[in-house]
Design a protein around this motif. Structure first.
Motif, PDB file in Angstrom:
ATOM      1  N   VAL A  81     105.545   5.413  69.882  1.00 15.82           N
ATOM      2  CA  VAL A  81     105.062   6.379  68.900  1.00 15.82           C
ATOM      3  C   VAL A  81     103.797   7.015  69.463  1.00 15.82           C
ATOM      4  CG1 VAL A  81     103.762   4.650  67.606  1.00 15.82           C
ATOM      5  CG2 VAL A  81     104.477   6.748  66.475  1.00 15.82           C
ATOM      6  N   ALA A  82     103.677   8.313  69.250  1.00  9.18           N
ATOM      7  CA  ALA A  82     102.504   9.050  69.720  1.00  9.18           C
ATOM      8  C   ALA A  82     101.907   9.828  68.564  1.00  9.18           C
ATOM      9  CB  ALA A  82     102.887  10.008  70.844  1.00  9.18           C
ATOM     10  N   VAL A  83     100.582   9.976  68.625  1.00  9.24           N
ATOM     11  CA  VAL A  83      99.842  10.698  67.604  1.00  9.24           C
ATOM     12  C   VAL A  83      98.959  11.712  68.314  1.00  9.24           C
ATOM     13  CG1 VAL A  83      98.122  10.482  65.794  1.00  9.24           C
ATOM     14  CG2 VAL A  83      99.843   8.711  66.076  1.00  9.24           C
ATOM     15  N   LYS A  84      99.023  12.954  67.874  1.00  8.60           N
ATOM     16  CA  LYS A  84      98.148  13.993  68.416  1.00  8.60           C
ATOM     17  C   LYS A  84      96.757  13.803  67.818  1.00  8.60           C
ATOM     18  CE  LYS A  84      97.725  19.015  68.570  1.00  8.60           C
ATOM     19  NZ  LYS A  84      98.337  20.271  68.125  1.00  8.60           N
ATOM     20  N   CYS A  85      95.722  13.935  68.661  1.00  9.38           N
ATOM     21  CA  CYS A  85      94.369  13.709  68.179  1.00  9.38           C
ATOM     22  C   CYS A  85      93.374  14.600  68.910  1.00  9.38           C
ATOM     23  CB  CYS A  85      93.987  12.240  68.330  1.00  9.38           C
ATOM     24  SG  CYS A  85      94.002  11.657  70.028  1.00  9.38           S
ATOM     25  N   GLU A  86      92.119  14.457  68.577  1.00 11.04           N
ATOM     26  CA  GLU A  86      91.030  15.203  69.201  1.00 11.04           C
ATOM     27  C   GLU A  86      90.320  14.315  70.212  1.00 11.04           C
ATOM     28  OE1 GLU A  86      90.231  18.415  68.692  1.00 11.04           O
ATOM     29  OE2 GLU A  86      91.893  18.613  67.291  1.00 11.04           O
ATOM     30  N   LYS A  87      89.701  14.940  71.198  1.00 13.21           N
ATOM     31  CA  LYS A  87      88.952  14.215  72.223  1.00 13.21           C
ATOM     32  C   LYS A  87      87.879  13.340  71.583  1.00 13.21           C
ATOM     33  CE  LYS A  87      86.007  16.493  74.938  1.00 13.21           C
ATOM     34  NZ  LYS A  87      85.473  17.277  76.077  1.00 13.21           N
ATOM     35  N   GLN A  88      87.214  13.842  70.570  1.00 12.00           N
ATOM     36  CA  GLN A  88      86.152  13.088  69.907  1.00 12.00           C
ATOM     37  C   GLN A  88      86.701  11.834  69.227  1.00 12.00           C
ATOM     38  OE1 GLN A  88      86.695  16.343  69.610  1.00 12.00           O
ATOM     39  NE2 GLN A  88      84.848  17.363  70.303  1.00 12.00           N
ATOM     40  N   GLN A  89      87.927  11.897  68.727  1.00 10.87           N
ATOM     41  CA  GLN A  89      88.537  10.723  68.101  1.00 10.87           C
ATOM     42  C   GLN A  89      88.831   9.644  69.145  1.00 10.87           C
ATOM     43  OE1 GLN A  89      91.626  13.114  66.179  1.00 10.87           O
ATOM     44  NE2 GLN A  89      90.967  12.282  64.189  1.00 10.87           N
ATOM     45  N   VAL A  90      89.339  10.072  70.304  1.00 10.43           N
ATOM     46  CA  VAL A  90      89.596   9.129  71.399  1.00 10.43           C
ATOM     47  C   VAL A  90      88.292   8.454  71.804  1.00 10.43           C
ATOM     48  CG1 VAL A  90      90.315   8.926  73.820  1.00 10.43           C
ATOM     49  CG2 VAL A  90      91.626  10.368  72.245  1.00 10.43           C
ATOM     50  N   SER A  91      87.253   9.249  71.959  1.00  7.56           N
ATOM     51  CA  SER A  91      85.950   8.733  72.352  1.00  7.56           C
ATOM     52  C   SER A  91      85.392   7.771  71.303  1.00  7.56           C
ATOM     53  CB  SER A  91      84.993   9.903  72.578  1.00  7.56           C
ATOM     54  OG  SER A  91      83.762   9.449  73.038  1.00  7.56           O
ATOM     55  N   ALA A  92      85.530   8.101  70.040  1.00  9.99           N
ATOM     56  CA  ALA A  92      85.014   7.251  68.959  1.00  9.99           C
ATOM     57  C   ALA A  92      85.762   5.919  68.895  1.00  9.99           C
ATOM     58  CB  ALA A  92      85.105   7.979  67.621  1.00  9.99           C
ATOM     59  N   ILE A  93      87.077   5.940  69.078  1.00  7.37           N
ATOM     60  CA  ILE A  93      87.861   4.703  69.073  1.00  7.37           C
ATOM     61  C   ILE A  93      87.397   3.807  70.222  1.00  7.37           C
ATOM     62  CG2 ILE A  93      90.155   3.709  69.441  1.00  7.37           C
ATOM     63  CD1 ILE A  93      91.278   6.210  67.975  1.00  7.37           C
ATOM     64  N   ALA A  94      87.254   4.385  71.413  1.00  4.79           N
ATOM     65  CA  ALA A  94      86.813   3.614  72.573  1.00  4.79           C
ATOM     66  C   ALA A  94      85.416   3.033  72.347  1.00  4.79           C
ATOM     67  CB  ALA A  94      86.843   4.480  73.828  1.00  4.79           C
ATOM     68  N   VAL A 115     103.688   8.096  78.450  1.00  5.78           N
ATOM     69  CA  VAL A 115     105.105   8.257  78.746  1.00  5.78           C
ATOM     70  C   VAL A 115     105.585   9.553  78.107  1.00  5.78           C
ATOM     71  CG1 VAL A 115     107.412   7.299  78.442  1.00  5.78           C
ATOM     72  CG2 VAL A 115     105.483   5.778  78.924  1.00  5.78           C
ATOM     73  N   GLU A 116     106.133  10.435  78.942  1.00  5.91           N
ATOM     74  CA  GLU A 116     106.642  11.706  78.444  1.00  5.91           C
ATOM     75  C   GLU A 116     108.162  11.655  78.387  1.00  5.91           C
ATOM     76  OE1 GLU A 116     104.813  15.299  79.925  1.00  5.91           O
ATOM     77  OE2 GLU A 116     103.182  14.120  80.788  1.00  5.91           O
ATOM     78  N   PRO A 117     108.802  12.452  77.571  1.00  5.39           N
ATOM     79  CA  PRO A 117     108.212  13.464  76.714  1.00  5.39           C
ATOM     80  C   PRO A 117     107.517  12.816  75.518  1.00  5.39           C
ATOM     81  CG  PRO A 117     110.568  13.368  76.311  1.00  5.39           C
ATOM     82  CD  PRO A 117     110.264  12.414  77.442  1.00  5.39           C
ATOM     83  N   VAL A 118     106.444  13.459  75.100  1.00  2.82           N
ATOM     84  CA  VAL A 118     105.665  12.971  73.972  1.00  2.82           C
ATOM     85  C   VAL A 118     106.135  13.705  72.724  1.00  2.82           C
ATOM     86  CG1 VAL A 118     103.369  12.806  72.969  1.00  2.82           C
ATOM     87  CG2 VAL A 118     103.674  12.481  75.425  1.00  2.82           C
ATOM     88  N   HIS A 119     106.601  12.937  71.764  1.00  5.56           N
ATOM     89  CA  HIS A 119     107.010  13.488  70.467  1.00  5.56           C
ATOM     90  C   HIS A 119     106.035  12.935  69.438  1.00  5.56           C
ATOM     91  CE1 HIS A 119     110.700  14.957  72.252  1.00  5.56           C
ATOM     92  NE2 HIS A 119     110.921  13.750  72.737  1.00  5.56           N
ATOM     93  N   GLU A 120     105.136  13.792  69.010  1.00  5.46           N
ATOM     94  CA  GLU A 120     104.098  13.322  68.088  1.00  5.46           C
ATOM     95  C   GLU A 120     104.670  13.025  66.719  1.00  5.46           C
ATOM     96  OE1 GLU A 120     101.766  17.100  66.365  1.00  5.46           O
ATOM     97  OE2 GLU A 120     101.907  17.051  68.546  1.00  5.46           O
TER      98      GLU A 120
END
Length: 174
Positions: free
Chosen positions: A37-50, A75-80
């Motif tokens: 499963v993939a979720v589209k997100c923002e760069k700031q969200q990735v940074s905040a989680i890390a 892993v592609e293809p990514v289906h959000e």
């Protein structure tokens, strides 16, 4: 369409991008066996989680295991499944796992904001993903996230704004 995933054991929890710096799309991806499963997100969200996961990991013993480098690739293809909204993070002592809860971004329209009414029927239509990741997976996610975020456009030394491959109009350089 309602999406609900709960992975009590994941093979991989990672982040990645598609596109070139300046027009990248960020994703979080979890995999267990053939299910992903993939979720589209923002760069700031990735940074905040890390950043949060690093803080929690600093209070725990060092991880014993680390995923192989290939498991961290998107892993592609990514289906959000959905676009990321609220994020919940925590630690489950009983299983020694970090809990990552991802919820769908929801735009409320004026009809949803009718005063004095609560419509509980709408809550079950939001996407929801809950992951339990090991300390090693969390540490590897943090390293990967930091690399992905840093791989963007360089910042201008004068104004701090990102520089496109063609340059940028720097307000400080006139």
């Amino acid at each position: 369409m309602s999406v609900f995933y709960e992975f009590e054991d994941v093979d991989a929890f990672t982040t990645g991008t598609i596109g070139q710096p300046g027009s990248r799309v960020f994703y979080l991806q979890a995999r267990h066996g053939k299910q992903r499963v993939a979720v589209k997100c923002e760069k700031q969200q990735v940074s905040a989680i890390a950043q949060y996961l690093r803080t929690v990991l600093n209070d725990l013993p060092p991880p014993d295991d680390r995923p192989v480098a290939g498991a961290l690739e998107l892993v592609e293809p990514v289906h959000e499944a959905f676009v990321l909204g609220p994020i919940g993070l925590g630690y489950d002592r009983s299983s020694d796992r970090l809990v990552v809860q991802l919820e769908e971004f929801r735009v409320e329209d004026d009809d949803d904001l009718t005063e004095g009414t609560i419509d509980d029927d709408d809550t079950d239509t939001d996407g929801h993903i809950r992951l339990y990741v090991t300390r090693g997976q969390a540490a590897s996610f943090c390293e990967r996230a930091e690399q992905i975020v840093a791989a963007g456009r360089p910042d201008c030394q004068w104004c701090g704004q990102p520089i496109d491959p063609d340059g940028h109009p720097c307000p400080r350089m006139n």
